[in-house]
Design an enzyme around this catalytic site. Sequence first.
Site, PDB file in Angstrom:
ATOM      1  N   GLU A   1       0.849  -1.168   0.020  1.00 47.50           N
ATOM      2  CA  GLU A   1      -0.017  -0.023  -0.153  1.00 47.50           C
ATOM      3  C   GLU A   1       0.949   1.450  -0.148  1.00 47.50           C
ATOM      4  O   GLU A   1       0.702   2.137   0.742  1.00 47.50           O
ATOM      5  CB  GLU A   1      -0.836  -0.050   1.407  1.00 47.50           C
TER       6      GLU A   1
ATOM      7  N   GLU B   1      -6.355  -8.227   0.618  1.00 44.88           N
ATOM      8  CA  GLU B   1      -6.712  -8.391   2.120  1.00 44.88           C
ATOM      9  C   GLU B   1      -8.232  -7.772   2.011  1.00 44.88           C
ATOM     10  O   GLU B   1      -8.726  -7.050   1.232  1.00 44.88           O
ATOM     11  CB  GLU B   1      -5.980  -7.142   2.923  1.00 44.88           C
TER      12      GLU B   1
END
Length: 486
Positions: A128, A273
């Site tokens: 990320e 995720e």
Amino acid sequence: MARLLRLLAGAAVLLVAASPAMAGDAVVDVGVNWGSQLSHPLLPSSVVKMLKANGISKVKMFDADPWPVGALVDSGMEVMLGIPNDMLETMSSSYGHAKDWVKENVTVYGKSLNLKCVSQAYVAVGNEPFLKAYNGSFMKTTFPALKNIQKALDEAGVGGTVKAVVPLNADVYVSPDDKPSSGAFRPDINDLMTDIVKFLHDHGAPFVVNIYPFLSLALSDDFPFDFAFFDGGRNIQDKGGISYTNVFDANYDTLVHALKKAGVPNLKIVVGEAGWPTDGEKNANVKLARRFYDGLLEKLAKNQGTPLRPGKLEVYLFGLFDEDLKSIAPGDFERHWGILTYDGKPKFPIDLTGQGHDKLLASVPDVKYLPSQWCVFDDTAKDQSNKLPGNIQYACASGDCTALGYGSSCNDLDEKSNISYAFNMYFQMQDQDVRACDFDGLAKITDKNASTRGCLFPIQIVSAGGRAAPTFWWAALWALVVMLFV
């Protein structure tokens, strides 16, 4: 084997598969994220036994710690290893570093686990890195690092099966009117994202994205509650008569539209995720977590996909365990994402076959606990008003008081129990060191279970890592004072 385990302190993510899924062939094709930010880690070999007992054959990790990696070697499981973002600069500035990493990690894994027989494997560069909260810190390093890793993979002769990717948060794309069809990459990174997705497409790599319906709900009081789940309650109509009944599908298809606008409409998507926390926020609880997972797993079992991408979805659940050392900057819920507790026990029934059966996962075996004792507030102590504020603050700053917040599991405790909870969490995290249950004479150790009103006062496990608890200056200083003056 020694060379295999000589891993860099943070490496790119490597996904390898050695054999077909073992136990539980009926389990849907779902992976789990195995985090490492725990004060008391479980024995990795026991964790692997638990994974196999539950039929879980895919694991995504966030570092390359040789301790758990060693337990996964020859396990027959798909394993994803991680690199922290602070290594992106090293990988981007020197092709030699990327080449060395591939030589010392990917190539060795390939030889040890017959990597060239795997149909597809991934090396993920960073995690990320384009989050808005990072303020552009990794904008200049991520893409060069990605290219260097893929080049090194190609030169090592494994580039045909091992692909470099970048796991990204869903905040890299936006929709001005909240309709998936308006989806596009964020204006501030549109050119960069276009370059990255075209690179991924050209090298046969997927787009890895993290999607969290819980955060949609937590970040906005106006967000429609039922839209965070998969069992209906509200529809959003998009162009072409497409209807969305949940935010997961809408978010996913927003990405599909963004990819189309970037010129790669058919780029494969992997959800790295997806999960729901069970404490630390008013909507973070076992009941809602179970609702989310039941819906997600049923969806995966039916291979429903999304309106724009029907069919099989590849998803990794987040996460495996609660992690008491995670940063709570985003919220107290950050330490409560696990489908298992800190000691490896299931929190609620979850059926990985997606059939909705009411059954618990197998626990992590061979877990050992510290003695049955708790550190509690001594309400007979003198000068409480002057000593309490600082000691409570210290206990929570160095321990874990996230269950005490508004809407959390221990929110309804009385004042005395609140203090005891804070003291006990610190005491347990310090391996029940007697010096960690003093707090200027405000605390005492008891063998009477301090749990109350539905709030668990946990007993810590024996750390499988054999890692000693940190020594704090105040404890050492107090011990010295006692020796000199008592």
